[in-house]
Design a protein around this motif. Structure first.
Motif, mmCIF file in Angstrom:
data_model
loop_
_atom_site.group_PDB
_atom_site.id
_atom_site.type_symbol
_atom_site.label_atom_id
_atom_site.label_comp_id
_atom_site.label_asym_id
_atom_site.label_seq_id
_atom_site.Cartn_x
_atom_site.Cartn_y
_atom_site.Cartn_z
ATOM 1 N N GLN A 1 0.831 -1.200 0.000
ATOM 2 C CA GLN A 1 0.000 0.000 0.000
ATOM 3 C C GLN A 1 0.868 1.254 0.000
ATOM 4 O O GLN A 1 0.602 2.202 -0.723
ATOM 5 C CB GLN A 1 -0.920 -0.011 1.208
ATOM 6 N N GLU A 2 1.923 1.251 0.798
ATOM 7 C CA GLU A 2 2.798 2.418 0.882
ATOM 8 C C GLU A 2 3.467 2.699 -0.461
ATOM 9 O O GLU A 2 3.528 3.848 -0.901
ATOM 10 C CB GLU A 2 3.871 2.224 1.966
ATOM 11 N N ASN A 3 3.973 1.653 -1.130
ATOM 12 C CA ASN A 3 4.635 1.842 -2.425
ATOM 13 C C ASN A 3 3.647 2.293 -3.491
ATOM 14 O O ASN A 3 3.980 3.123 -4.337
ATOM 15 C CB ASN A 3 5.329 0.559 -2.872
ATOM 16 N N LEU A 4 2.437 1.753 -3.461
ATOM 17 C CA LEU A 4 1.425 2.134 -4.434
ATOM 18 C C LEU A 4 1.098 3.620 -4.307
ATOM 19 O O LEU A 4 1.101 4.348 -5.300
ATOM 20 C CB LEU A 4 0.170 1.289 -4.231
ATOM 21 N N LEU A 5 0.854 4.085 -3.087
ATOM 22 C CA LEU A 5 0.517 5.492 -2.880
ATOM 23 C C LEU A 5 1.700 6.400 -3.213
ATOM 24 O O LEU A 5 1.522 7.466 -3.809
ATOM 25 C CB LEU A 5 0.034 5.718 -1.452
ATOM 26 N N ALA A 6 2.897 5.996 -2.852
ATOM 27 C CA ALA A 6 4.082 6.797 -3.167
ATOM 28 C C ALA A 6 4.300 6.869 -4.679
ATOM 29 O O ALA A 6 4.664 7.924 -5.208
ATOM 30 C CB ALA A 6 5.309 6.219 -2.474
ATOM 31 N N THR A 7 4.061 5.764 -5.384
ATOM 32 C CA THR A 7 4.214 5.741 -6.839
ATOM 33 C C THR A 7 3.206 6.665 -7.498
ATOM 34 O O THR A 7 3.542 7.433 -8.410
ATOM 35 C CB THR A 7 4.058 4.305 -7.379
ATOM 36 N N LEU A 8 1.950 6.626 -7.056
ATOM 37 C CA LEU A 8 0.935 7.526 -7.608
ATOM 38 C C LEU A 8 1.253 8.988 -7.298
ATOM 39 O O LEU A 8 1.085 9.858 -8.151
ATOM 40 C CB LEU A 8 -0.451 7.168 -7.073
ATOM 41 N N THR A 9 1.731 9.262 -6.083
ATOM 42 C CA THR A 9 2.102 10.628 -5.713
ATOM 43 C C THR A 9 3.189 11.161 -6.635
ATOM 44 O O THR A 9 3.083 12.257 -7.183
ATOM 45 C CB THR A 9 2.575 10.676 -4.240
ATOM 46 N N THR A 10 4.224 10.371 -6.827
ATOM 47 C CA THR A 10 5.328 10.776 -7.698
ATOM 48 C C THR A 10 4.853 11.005 -9.128
ATOM 49 O O THR A 10 5.237 11.979 -9.772
ATOM 50 C CB THR A 10 6.446 9.710 -7.678
ATOM 51 N N HIS A 11 4.005 10.117 -9.606
ATOM 52 C CA HIS A 11 3.497 10.252 -10.975
ATOM 53 C C HIS A 11 2.679 11.532 -11.139
ATOM 54 O O HIS A 11 2.851 12.263 -12.124
ATOM 55 C CB HIS A 11 2.668 9.017 -11.357
ATOM 56 N N LEU A 12 1.819 11.823 -10.192
ATOM 57 C CA LEU A 12 1.013 13.041 -10.262
ATOM 58 C C LEU A 12 1.882 14.295 -10.182
ATOM 59 O O LEU A 12 1.618 15.289 -10.855
ATOM 60 C CB LEU A 12 -0.042 13.038 -9.157
ATOM 61 N N GLN A 13 2.936 14.256 -9.383
ATOM 62 C CA GLN A 13 3.844 15.401 -9.302
ATOM 63 C C GLN A 13 4.568 15.620 -10.630
ATOM 64 O O GLN A 13 4.746 16.757 -11.066
ATOM 65 C CB GLN A 13 4.831 15.202 -8.156
ATOM 66 N N LEU B 1 -4.446 8.719 -15.738
ATOM 67 C CA LEU B 1 -4.086 10.017 -15.163
ATOM 68 C C LEU B 1 -3.406 10.907 -16.203
ATOM 69 O O LEU B 1 -3.666 12.116 -16.257
ATOM 70 C CB LEU B 1 -3.196 9.829 -13.935
ATOM 71 N N ASP B 2 -2.544 10.330 -17.040
ATOM 72 C CA ASP B 2 -1.912 11.084 -18.125
ATOM 73 C C ASP B 2 -2.971 11.701 -19.034
ATOM 74 O O ASP B 2 -2.898 12.878 -19.394
ATOM 75 C CB ASP B 2 -1.014 10.184 -18.977
ATOM 76 N N ASP B 3 -3.949 10.883 -19.432
ATOM 77 C CA ASP B 3 -5.006 11.351 -20.324
ATOM 78 C C ASP B 3 -5.804 12.484 -19.690
ATOM 79 O O ASP B 3 -6.153 13.461 -20.356
ATOM 80 C CB ASP B 3 -5.945 10.199 -20.693
ATOM 81 N N TRP B 4 -6.096 12.364 -18.385
ATOM 82 C CA TRP B 4 -6.856 13.401 -17.706
ATOM 83 C C TRP B 4 -6.068 14.715 -17.665
ATOM 84 O O TRP B 4 -6.613 15.781 -17.957
ATOM 85 C CB TRP B 4 -7.236 12.948 -16.288
ATOM 86 N N PHE B 5 -4.787 14.651 -17.307
ATOM 87 C CA PHE B 5 -3.966 15.863 -17.281
ATOM 88 C C PHE B 5 -3.867 16.466 -18.674
ATOM 89 O O PHE B 5 -4.019 17.681 -18.845
ATOM 90 C CB PHE B 5 -2.560 15.556 -16.729
ATOM 91 N N LYS B 6 -3.607 15.635 -19.669
ATOM 92 C CA LYS B 6 -3.455 16.125 -21.039
ATOM 93 C C LYS B 6 -4.748 16.802 -21.514
ATOM 94 O O LYS B 6 -4.713 17.867 -22.125
ATOM 95 C CB LYS B 6 -3.095 14.980 -21.972
ATOM 96 N N HIS B 7 -5.880 16.199 -21.227
ATOM 97 C CA HIS B 7 -7.165 16.752 -21.649
ATOM 98 C C HIS B 7 -7.462 18.086 -20.960
ATOM 99 O O HIS B 7 -7.974 19.021 -21.583
ATOM 100 C CB HIS B 7 -8.289 15.746 -21.355
ATOM 101 N N ASN B 8 -7.148 18.195 -19.683
ATOM 102 C CA ASN B 8 -7.484 19.392 -18.925
ATOM 103 C C ASN B 8 -6.422 20.486 -18.957
ATOM 104 O O ASN B 8 -6.740 21.667 -18.819
ATOM 105 C CB ASN B 8 -7.785 19.027 -17.467
ATOM 106 N N PHE B 9 -5.166 20.097 -19.112
ATOM 107 C CA PHE B 9 -4.069 21.082 -19.036
ATOM 108 C C PHE B 9 -3.087 20.959 -20.181
ATOM 109 O O PHE B 9 -1.992 21.499 -20.131
ATOM 110 C CB PHE B 9 -3.303 20.890 -17.699
#
Length: 162
Positions: free
Chosen positions: A46-58, A149-157
């Motif tokens: 769980q910790e690695n999953l959340l950290a990986t998503l955090t890094t990706h979003l950043q 998440l990539d698609d959402w960012f690309k579509h919105n920003f």
């Protein structure tokens, strides 16, 4: 959130967040992750999953947000692509099917010097996750979630991509 998990996510954000101050900053938090639909993974803790998503979003924030902008993201639910099944040998396996797409529900708030947009809620789902090209390696346990998440960012920003 458990104290150990909170400490881990906070330290991960500090470690990965130092480069975020050069431009756009994305702060990610997880609201009641123990209540998420699907946070169990055969590949990641769980910790690695959340950290990986955090890094990706950043990283997405660095790519798509303008300098001086910031974003707060509160993830309220995660349902990973596929489902965990237990075949006869008893080892858990995540099985991908068209009826088990990735889903992430989040609230986001864009901040900038000239205006602050109100908090918005969005439920991301990629119903065609198995039928299109994915830029992440097959061995990446979060490849479908990252692509969504990539698609959402690309579509919105996307107009602001660097």
């Amino acid at each position: 959130m458990k104290p150990r998990l909170t400490t881990f996510v906070f330290c991960s954000m500090l470690a990965f967040g130092s480069w975020a101050y050069a431009g756009a900053q994305v702060d990610v938090s997880y609201i009641k992750p123990a209540d998420f639909v699907d946070l169990k993974s055969t590949w990641l803790t769980q910790e690695n999953l959340l950290a990986t998503l955090t890094t990706h979003l950043q990283k997405l924030g660095q790519k798509y947000l303008s300098e001086g902008q910031g974003m707060q993201i509160e993830i309220t639910d995660i349902d990973l692509a596929g489902s965990i099944e237990y075949p006869h040998n008893g080892d858990a396996v995540r099985v991908m099917r068209e009826v088990t797409p990735p889903r992430i529900t989040l609230r986001w708030h864009l901040l900038s010097a000239d205006k602050n947009l109100p908090m918005q809620t969005v439920s991301l789902i990629d119903m065609n996750y198995m039928g299109r090209i994915n830029e992440y390696a097959e061995g990446d346990p979060l490849r479908y979630e990252k692509q969504m998440l990539d698609d959402w960012f690309k579509h919105n920003f996307g107009a602001k991509a660097k």
